[in-house]
Write an enzyme that holds these catalytic residues in place. Structure first.
Site, mmCIF file in Angstrom:
data_model
loop_
_atom_site.group_PDB
_atom_site.id
_atom_site.type_symbol
_atom_site.label_atom_id
_atom_site.label_comp_id
_atom_site.label_asym_id
_atom_site.label_seq_id
_atom_site.Cartn_x
_atom_site.Cartn_y
_atom_site.Cartn_z
ATOM 1 N N PHE A 108 21.774 16.115 -27.274
ATOM 2 C CA PHE A 108 20.796 15.371 -28.382
ATOM 3 C C PHE A 108 19.388 16.351 -28.743
ATOM 4 O O PHE A 108 19.004 17.493 -27.776
ATOM 5 C CB PHE A 108 20.341 14.333 -26.893
ATOM 6 C CG PHE A 108 18.905 13.877 -26.946
ATOM 7 C CD1 PHE A 108 19.214 13.120 -28.621
ATOM 8 C CD2 PHE A 108 17.128 14.141 -26.815
ATOM 9 C CE1 PHE A 108 18.630 11.791 -28.332
ATOM 10 C CE2 PHE A 108 16.193 12.815 -27.890
ATOM 11 C CZ PHE A 108 17.042 12.086 -27.804
ATOM 12 N N ASP A 178 23.500 17.140 -18.496
ATOM 13 C CA ASP A 178 22.237 16.118 -18.917
ATOM 14 C C ASP A 178 23.452 14.827 -18.776
ATOM 15 O O ASP A 178 23.770 14.451 -19.674
ATOM 16 C CB ASP A 178 21.957 16.160 -20.529
ATOM 17 C CG ASP A 178 20.721 15.232 -20.642
ATOM 18 O OD1 ASP A 178 21.144 13.773 -20.038
ATOM 19 O OD2 ASP A 178 20.199 15.528 -21.823
ATOM 20 N N TYR A 203 15.260 4.596 -18.055
ATOM 21 C CA TYR A 203 14.859 3.698 -19.283
ATOM 22 C C TYR A 203 16.360 3.565 -19.763
ATOM 23 O O TYR A 203 16.332 2.586 -20.076
ATOM 24 C CB TYR A 203 14.088 4.731 -19.826
ATOM 25 C CG TYR A 203 13.770 5.261 -20.494
ATOM 26 C CD1 TYR A 203 15.327 5.693 -21.874
ATOM 27 C CD2 TYR A 203 13.865 6.915 -20.379
ATOM 28 C CE1 TYR A 203 14.871 6.548 -22.371
ATOM 29 C CE2 TYR A 203 13.243 7.939 -20.911
ATOM 30 C CZ TYR A 203 14.307 7.902 -22.325
ATOM 31 O OH TYR A 203 14.388 8.973 -22.740
ATOM 32 N N LYS A 204 17.310 3.744 -19.922
ATOM 33 C CA LYS A 204 18.441 3.639 -20.705
ATOM 34 C C LYS A 204 19.255 2.543 -19.596
ATOM 35 O O LYS A 204 18.714 1.418 -19.153
ATOM 36 C CB LYS A 204 19.185 4.735 -20.820
ATOM 37 C CG LYS A 204 18.780 5.522 -21.612
ATOM 38 C CD LYS A 204 19.766 6.734 -22.816
ATOM 39 C CE LYS A 204 18.583 7.883 -23.324
ATOM 40 N NZ LYS A 204 18.246 7.453 -24.007
ATOM 41 N N ARG A 350 25.336 1.755 -33.514
ATOM 42 C CA ARG A 350 25.020 2.324 -32.074
ATOM 43 C C ARG A 350 25.180 1.322 -30.954
ATOM 44 O O ARG A 350 24.580 0.626 -31.599
ATOM 45 C CB ARG A 350 25.013 3.522 -31.570
ATOM 46 C CG ARG A 350 24.716 3.773 -30.394
ATOM 47 C CD ARG A 350 24.101 5.003 -29.816
ATOM 48 N NE ARG A 350 22.623 4.399 -29.540
ATOM 49 C CZ ARG A 350 21.824 5.534 -29.129
ATOM 50 N NH1 ARG A 350 22.293 6.732 -28.946
ATOM 51 N NH2 ARG A 350 20.752 5.005 -28.380
#
Length: 391
Positions: A108, A178, A203-204, A350
Site C-alpha cells: 500500500f 501489514d 475499519y475494514k 475491486r
C-alpha cells in the site's frame, strides 16, 4: 452469516467491506453509553472508573485472537501509518549494521511513504522496492527489514507469511507485516509464522468504523528490546510520574503513542463483540465458496473484464479484482444500480467478499448487475466519468 448484526443500506449489495466495514448494530448504543454514562457522568474519572486507560491493551488481546498473537502482544491506538513507521523504526534499530528496508510494488502506498520518509530522515537507510514475485530472491545480507502487506490491496494476491518470514530470518533480517487486508478476512498465525512485528487497521473487515484505530503487534521475544522512534507519553513506563526522560513501558504497551480515541474504541468494542463469536477458519472457508461463485458468474457473462486476482483461492485474500479499461465509470454505474465495490487506479474494479453479511443470493444479484452494466454498456455514460475525491 450474521447479517442481522449489521445495519446495511437498503437495496444495496455491499461488496466494499474490504475498504470500510458496515455499521455493527450495537455500535451506536455502545458509543452512546460511552458518551452519556461515562464521559457525561464521570467526566475525567472515566479514565479510571470506566477503564478507558486500559482499552488499548484490552482490545489488543481481542484482536490478537483473530491474528494468532500471544496475549499482551497487541496494542491498539493511533493510525496504521503511524504503526508502520514505529515498527519499521524499531526493527531498523535492532539491525543497525544493515541499511535496507525491502518491500514490494504491491504494498500500500502509505506503507512505502512511511518507510521512505523514515529512510530519508535517518539518512543512511534505503527503501528497496521490487516486484512481489522477486521478494524471496532479493532477501540478502544487506536487508534489515522485510516490510510487506500480506494481502495486496489491489489484486488480493497473498504472500506466504511463514515462508517469507523464515527466509528473512535465515538471512538475518526482521519482518514487519501489514494485516490491513488480512485481519478479519482469513486466518493469520503471527506466532506460528514467527513474525517479528505486525500492524493493521480496524475499519475494514473488523468493522470498527471510519477512522477506527490501528494496532501493533510485537513478538514477545522482542517486547522489552524493541525501541520506537515515536516516544509518546502513553508508551512511557509510568506516564503519570511525569519524568522528563523517556522510559519505555514493558512489552507491546511501549508502542502506544497518543491519547486513545475512546469514542472510536467504543465502536470497535461493539464490532469485536461480533468477532468473539466467529471462527475465522470457518469464515475463510465460506469466503472461498462465495468468491469462487462470484468469479465463475462474472467471467461467464463478462468477457470484456479480466480477473487480476490469483485464480487459486488459497493464493488470494477475501477480495476479487477485475481489470477493465473503463473501470472507474463501470464501478459508478454498478453503484448506481445497487452493487457497491470500489476502484483502484489505474483500471481495477475491486470487490470485497465478506461472509459475515453476504449470502449466495447477494453474490448472484451482484454478478447479474455486473453483467447488465457490462453487456449493455451502461458505464458508457458521461455521468459516470466524473471522478469523486474518494474512488
Amino acid at each position: 452469516m450474521m447479517k442481522e448484526r449489521f445495519i446495511l443500506p437498503d437495496g444495496l449489495v455491499y461488496l466494499d467491506g474490504n475498504s470500510l466495514g458496515p455499521l455493527p448494530r450495537g455500535a451506536a448504543a455502545r458509543v452512546g453509553t460511552t458518551m452519556e454514562l461515562e464521559w457525561g457522568r464521570l467526566a475525567i474519572a472515566g479514565w479510571n472508573r470506566a477503564g478507558w486507560i486500559g482499552q488499548p491493551m484490552a482490545l489488543g488481546d481481542r484482536i490478537g485472537r483473530l491474528i494468532g498473537a500471544e496475549p499482551g502482544s497487541v496494542s491498539v491506538g493511533d493510525t496504521l501509518s503511524v504503526k508502520v513507521f514505529q515498527l519499521v523504526a524499531a526493527a531498523l534499530a535492532m539491525r543497525p549494521e544493515r541499511k535496507v528496508v525491502l518491500s514490494d510494488s504491491g504494498n500500500f502506498p502509505s506503507d512505502l511513504y512511511m518507510a521512505d520518509g523514515l529512510a530519508e530522515a535517518l539518512g543512511d537507510v534505503q527503501l528497496v522496492v521490487v516486484e512481489p514475485e522477486e521478494i524471496a530472491g532479493r532477501i540478502g545480507p544487506d536487508v534489515a527489514v522485510l516490510m510487506l502487506t500480506e494481502v495486496d490491496y489491489r489484486t488480493g494476491r497473498k504472500h506466504d507469511m511463514a515462508a517469507l518470514t523464515r527466509a528473512a530470518h535465515e538471512a538475518g533480517a526482521l519482518t514487519v507485516w501489514d494485516l490491513a487486508h488480512s485481519a478479519g478476512a482469513l486466518p493469520v498465525e503471527l506466532a506460528g509464522a514467527g513474525a517479528d512485528f505486525a500492524c493493521g487497521c480496524t475499519y475494514k473487515y473488523l468493522n470498527g468504523g471510519p477512522g477506527a484505530p490501528g494496532f501493533a503487534y510485537v513478538a514477545p521475544r522482542h517486547a522489552d528490546t524493541a525501541r520506537t522512534i515515536l516516544q509518546g507519553w502513553l508508551g512511557h513506563a509510568e506516564p503519570f510520574a511525569f519524568e522528563p526522560g523517556y522510559r519505555p513501558a514493558a512489552g507491546a504497551e511501549r508502542m502506544r503513542v497518543g491519547t486513545p480515541p475512546i469514542l472510536q474504541m467504543a465502536a470497535l468494542e461493539a464490532a469485536l463483540d461480533i468477532w468473539d463469536e466467529v471462527d475465522v477458519s470457518e469464515l475463510r472457508a465460506r469466503s472461498i465458496v462465495l468468491s469462487e461463485r462470484f468469479i465463475a458468474a462474472v467471467e461467464s457473462a463478462c468477457p470484456d473484464i479480466a480477473l487480476v486476482s490469483p485464480r487459486d483461492p488459497e493464493a488470494r485474500g477475501s477480495q476479487v479484482s477485475f481489470r477493465f479499461e473503463h473501470g472507474y465509470a463501470a464501478m459508478q454505474a454498478l453503484i448506481a444500480h445497487g452493487v457497491v465495490g470500489d476502484f483502484r487506479a489505474p483500471d481495477i474494479m475491486r470487490f470485497g467478499i465478506t461472509p459475515l453479511y453476504l449470502s449466495e443470493e447477494d453474490i448472484d444479484v451482484a454478478a447479474g448487475v455486473i453483467a447488465k452494466v457490462m453487456t449493455e454498456r451502461l458505464w458508457d455514460d458521461p455521468a459516470y466519468a466524473t471522478r469523486s475525491a474518494v474512488t
